[in-house]
Motif scaffolding. Structure first.
Motif, PDB file in Angstrom:
ATOM      1  N   TYR A  54      44.421  44.686  40.760  1.00 31.64           N
ATOM      2  CA  TYR A  54      45.708  45.219  40.352  1.00 31.64           C
ATOM      3  C   TYR A  54      46.134  46.501  41.378  1.00 31.64           C
ATOM      4  N   ARG A  55      45.177  47.277  41.524  1.00 33.29           N
ATOM      5  CA  ARG A  55      45.521  48.477  42.269  1.00 33.29           C
ATOM      6  C   ARG A  55      45.888  47.918  43.713  1.00 33.29           C
ATOM      7  N   ALA A  56      45.071  47.045  44.382  1.00 33.17           N
ATOM      8  CA  ALA A  56      45.099  46.733  45.715  1.00 33.17           C
ATOM      9  C   ALA A  56      46.555  45.822  45.933  1.00 33.17           C
ATOM     10  N   TRP A  57      46.910  45.145  44.725  1.00 35.16           N
ATOM     11  CA  TRP A  57      48.069  44.355  44.657  1.00 35.16           C
ATOM     12  C   TRP A  57      49.344  45.261  44.678  1.00 35.16           C
ATOM     13  N   CYS A  58      49.332  46.506  43.960  1.00 36.15           N
ATOM     14  CA  CYS A  58      50.333  47.422  43.917  1.00 36.15           C
ATOM     15  C   CYS A  58      50.410  48.121  45.331  1.00 36.15           C
ATOM     16  N   ILE A  59      49.479  48.289  45.769  1.00 36.67           N
ATOM     17  CA  ILE A  59      49.429  49.163  47.224  1.00 36.67           C
ATOM     18  C   ILE A  59      50.119  48.288  48.205  1.00 36.67           C
ATOM     19  N   HIS A  85      36.373  36.345  43.150  1.00 36.47           N
ATOM     20  CA  HIS A  85      35.700  37.605  43.248  1.00 36.47           C
ATOM     21  C   HIS A  85      34.985  37.999  44.570  1.00 36.47           C
ATOM     22  N   SER A  86      34.560  36.899  45.171  1.00 35.72           N
ATOM     23  CA  SER A  86      33.793  37.066  46.333  1.00 35.72           C
ATOM     24  C   SER A  86      34.763  37.005  47.548  1.00 35.72           C
ATOM     25  N   LEU A  87      35.901  36.806  47.399  1.00 36.48           N
ATOM     26  CA  LEU A  87      36.859  36.575  48.726  1.00 36.48           C
ATOM     27  C   LEU A  87      37.306  38.064  48.922  1.00 36.48           C
ATOM     28  N   ASP A  88      37.856  38.264  50.385  1.00 34.98           N
ATOM     29  CA  ASP A  88      38.555  39.663  50.556  1.00 34.98           C
ATOM     30  C   ASP A  88      39.942  39.563  49.512  1.00 34.98           C
ATOM     31  N   VAL A  89      40.012  40.876  49.163  1.00 29.54           N
ATOM     32  CA  VAL A  89      41.017  40.991  48.082  1.00 29.54           C
ATOM     33  C   VAL A  89      42.244  40.731  48.450  1.00 29.54           C
ATOM     34  N   LEU A  90      42.941  40.954  49.824  1.00 27.68           N
ATOM     35  CA  LEU A  90      44.129  40.512  50.347  1.00 27.68           C
ATOM     36  C   LEU A  90      44.138  39.056  50.291  1.00 27.68           C
ATOM     37  N   ARG A  95      46.185  33.986  47.533  1.00 29.19           N
ATOM     38  CA  ARG A  95      46.237  32.805  46.911  1.00 29.19           C
ATOM     39  C   ARG A  95      46.864  32.714  45.789  1.00 29.19           C
ATOM     40  N   ILE A  96      46.598  34.003  44.944  1.00 23.49           N
ATOM     41  CA  ILE A  96      47.227  33.893  43.597  1.00 23.49           C
ATOM     42  C   ILE A  96      48.837  33.998  43.756  1.00 23.49           C
TER      43      ILE A  96
END
Length: 129
Positions: A54-59, A85-90, A95-96
């Motif tokens: 969520y924080r990465a998404w917002c930023i 969970h093992s993917l890079d956050v971005l 993908r989402i």
């Protein structure tokens, strides 16, 4: 996602504060009251990953916590923990967004707007040429 704590996260003010996680939880409980709401229990790993997402998404998207939560609910995000969970956050966010049909255009439009603002500030022509 509607609390004063979430708003402080959105404006990046909370990162410089010295409150412990327990104090932050107490602050939310003071605002909303303590609640045993819901029967679904999340593991510590799931909660950590979801908060990070969520924080990465917002930023990365330049949106508020409230908007991010409306785009993908905690229940939906929890279902994606195992495969993502093992993917890079971005990469996971991309993908989402793609799977949910959330347009990336808003990010491109914002980038173009920022570039135009930078060009208008660059009156000497030295910075962007």
């Amino acid at each position: 996602m509607h609390s004063a704590v979430a708003r402080r996260f959105d404006v990046a003010g909370i990162q410089g504060e010295t409150e412990s996680p327990a104090e932050i939880v107490r602050e939310v409980e003071t605002e909303y009251g303590s609640s045993p709401y819901g029967s679904t229990r999340f593991s510590a790993d799931e909660l950590y990953w979801m908060g990070y997402m969520y924080r990465a998404w917002c930023i990365s998207a330049g949106i508020s916590s409230k908007v991010a939560y409306t785009q993908v609910s905690a229940r939906d995000l929890r279902k994606l923990f195992a495969p993502y969970h093992s993917l890079d956050v971005l990469d996971a966010i991309g993908r989402i967004r793609e799977a949910k049909g959330i347009s990336q255009d808003d990010i491109n439009v914002r980038g173009l707007e920022l570039l135009r603002r930078m060009r208008s500030l660059d009156t000497g022509g030295d910075l962007l040429d």
